[in-house]
Design a protein around this motif. Structure first.
Motif, PDB file in Angstrom:
ATOM      1  N   ASP A  12       0.847  -1.198   0.000  1.00 28.87           N
ATOM      2  CA  ASP A  12       0.000   0.000   0.000  1.00 28.87           C
ATOM      3  C   ASP A  12       0.877   1.240   0.000  1.00 28.87           C
ATOM      4  O   ASP A  12       2.095   1.151   0.109  1.00 28.87           O
ATOM      5  N   ARG A  13       0.258   2.391  -0.144  1.00 26.46           N
ATOM      6  CA  ARG A  13       1.005   3.655  -0.198  1.00 26.46           C
ATOM      7  C   ARG A  13       0.865   4.441   1.107  1.00 26.46           C
ATOM      8  O   ARG A  13       0.694   5.653   1.098  1.00 26.46           O
ATOM      9  N   ALA A  14       0.954   3.726   2.221  1.00 27.44           N
ATOM     10  CA  ALA A  14       0.868   4.363   3.535  1.00 27.44           C
ATOM     11  C   ALA A  14       2.068   3.927   4.379  1.00 27.44           C
ATOM     12  O   ALA A  14       1.930   3.124   5.301  1.00 27.44           O
ATOM     13  N   PRO A  15       3.257   4.453   4.077  1.00 24.04           N
ATOM     14  CA  PRO A  15       4.462   3.982   4.753  1.00 24.04           C
ATOM     15  C   PRO A  15       4.522   4.301   6.241  1.00 24.04           C
ATOM     16  O   PRO A  15       5.249   3.640   6.986  1.00 24.04           O
ATOM     17  N   ALA A  16       3.758   5.268   6.694  1.00 28.15           N
ATOM     18  CA  ALA A  16       3.787   5.634   8.108  1.00 28.15           C
ATOM     19  C   ALA A  16       2.854   4.769   8.954  1.00 28.15           C
ATOM     20  O   ALA A  16       2.976   4.737  10.174  1.00 28.15           O
ATOM     21  N   ARG A  17       1.924   4.059   8.324  1.00 33.27           N
ATOM     22  CA  ARG A  17       0.969   3.201   9.039  1.00 33.27           C
ATOM     23  C   ARG A  17       1.530   1.787   9.112  1.00 33.27           C
ATOM     24  O   ARG A  17       1.200   0.943   8.301  1.00 33.27           O
ATOM     25  N   LEU A  18       2.399   1.544  10.077  1.00 31.59           N
ATOM     26  CA  LEU A  18       3.076   0.261  10.190  1.00 31.59           C
ATOM     27  C   LEU A  18       2.216  -0.742  10.966  1.00 31.59           C
ATOM     28  O   LEU A  18       1.482  -0.359  11.877  1.00 31.59           O
ATOM     29  N   PRO A  19       2.326  -2.018  10.630  1.00 28.61           N
ATOM     30  CA  PRO A  19       1.506  -3.033  11.298  1.00 28.61           C
ATOM     31  C   PRO A  19       1.954  -3.238  12.744  1.00 28.61           C
ATOM     32  O   PRO A  19       3.151  -3.255  13.040  1.00 28.61           O
ATOM     33  N   VAL A  20       0.983  -3.393  13.625  1.00 29.56           N
ATOM     34  CA  VAL A  20       1.250  -3.608  15.041  1.00 29.56           C
ATOM     35  C   VAL A  20       0.330  -4.723  15.529  1.00 29.56           C
ATOM     36  O   VAL A  20      -0.885  -4.664  15.319  1.00 29.56           O
ATOM     37  N   VAL A  21       0.908  -5.720  16.185  1.00 26.80           N
ATOM     38  CA  VAL A  21       0.093  -6.777  16.781  1.00 26.80           C
ATOM     39  C   VAL A  21      -0.561  -6.190  18.023  1.00 26.80           C
ATOM     40  O   VAL A  21       0.104  -5.600  18.875  1.00 26.80           O
ATOM     41  N   ARG A  22      -1.873  -6.340  18.102  1.00 18.59           N
ATOM     42  CA  ARG A  22      -2.624  -5.809  19.242  1.00 18.59           C
ATOM     43  C   ARG A  22      -3.177  -6.964  20.064  1.00 18.59           C
ATOM     44  O   ARG A  22      -3.415  -8.040  19.542  1.00 18.59           O
ATOM     45  N   GLU A  23      -3.414  -6.695  21.307  1.00 19.34           N
ATOM     46  CA  GLU A  23      -4.078  -7.683  22.146  1.00 19.34           C
ATOM     47  C   GLU A  23      -5.539  -7.281  22.240  1.00 19.34           C
ATOM     48  O   GLU A  23      -5.887  -6.293  22.899  1.00 19.34           O
ATOM     49  N   ALA A  24      -6.378  -8.023  21.553  1.00 19.33           N
ATOM     50  CA  ALA A  24      -7.804  -7.707  21.530  1.00 19.33           C
ATOM     51  C   ALA A  24      -8.483  -8.274  22.773  1.00 19.33           C
ATOM     52  O   ALA A  24      -8.149  -9.369  23.228  1.00 19.33           O
ATOM     53  N   GLY A  25      -9.428  -7.511  23.294  1.00 24.73           N
ATOM     54  CA  GLY A  25     -10.229  -7.989  24.410  1.00 24.73           C
ATOM     55  C   GLY A  25     -11.235  -9.024  23.945  1.00 24.73           C
ATOM     56  O   GLY A  25     -11.528  -9.142  22.747  1.00 24.73           O
ATOM     57  N   SER A  26     -11.803  -9.762  24.871  1.00 21.84           N
ATOM     58  CA  SER A  26     -12.728 -10.831  24.512  1.00 21.84           C
ATOM     59  C   SER A  26     -13.984 -10.311  23.821  1.00 21.84           C
ATOM     60  O   SER A  26     -14.618 -11.038  23.060  1.00 21.84           O
TER      61      SER A  26
END
Length: 146
Positions: free
Chosen positions: A87-101
């Motif tokens: 994609d063309r969004a170099p500042a939006r880097l992937p981050v693993v999140r801890e989702a709540g239930s």
């Protein structure tokens, strides 16, 4: 959009297509994964590959605003498959999140981490400090289960 299928004359084989950044593009990505893995006689990776592609597309749709994404399925080595969404969004880097239930989203990269042997991202562009985009990728080991 025009599809580009390129088992490269040089480099490693790959299939790539550019499509609008929409939820429906995930289905196109799954078909691309299926076609590539079938061509390479790696059908046993199809379910994992389709899930990984779906999650990578979903993240690009949710977290970027660029109009298109590039879907890539490549085979950088005999024992490795790489699935990527550019994609063309170099500042939006992937981050693993801890989702709540009770959360309805936030588990995509956890799934990618579970089903891929490794994953990451590469910033795209030739000028240092000024990338034009990023490729979020995941790799699957291409071992035959038999």
């Amino acid at each position: 959009m025009a599809a580009t299928e390129r088992p490269a004359g040089s480099g490693h084989p790959r299939y790539a297509e550019t499509h609008p950044r929409r939820v429906e593009t995930a289905a196109i990505g799954r078909r691309l994964v299926r076609a590539a893995l079938t061509a390479w006689n790696l059908d046993h990776l199809t379910e994992r590959g389709e899930l990984v592609m779906t999650e990578l597309v979903a993240n690009a749709v949710r977290h970027t605003s660029c109009p298109t994404v590039r879907l890539i399925v490549s085979r950088p080595a005999d024992d490795r498959i790489r699935i990527a969404v550019v994609d063309r969004a170099p500042a939006r880097l992937p981050v693993v999140r801890e989702a709540g239930s009770d959360d309805t989203c936030g588990r995509g990269l956890l799934l990618v981490d579970t089903y891929a042997d490794r994953w990451g991202y590469d910033r795209m562009g030739t000028r240092p400090g000024a990338p034009w985009g990023k490729a979020v990728w995941a790799e699957l080991q291409a071992k035959d289960p038999g």
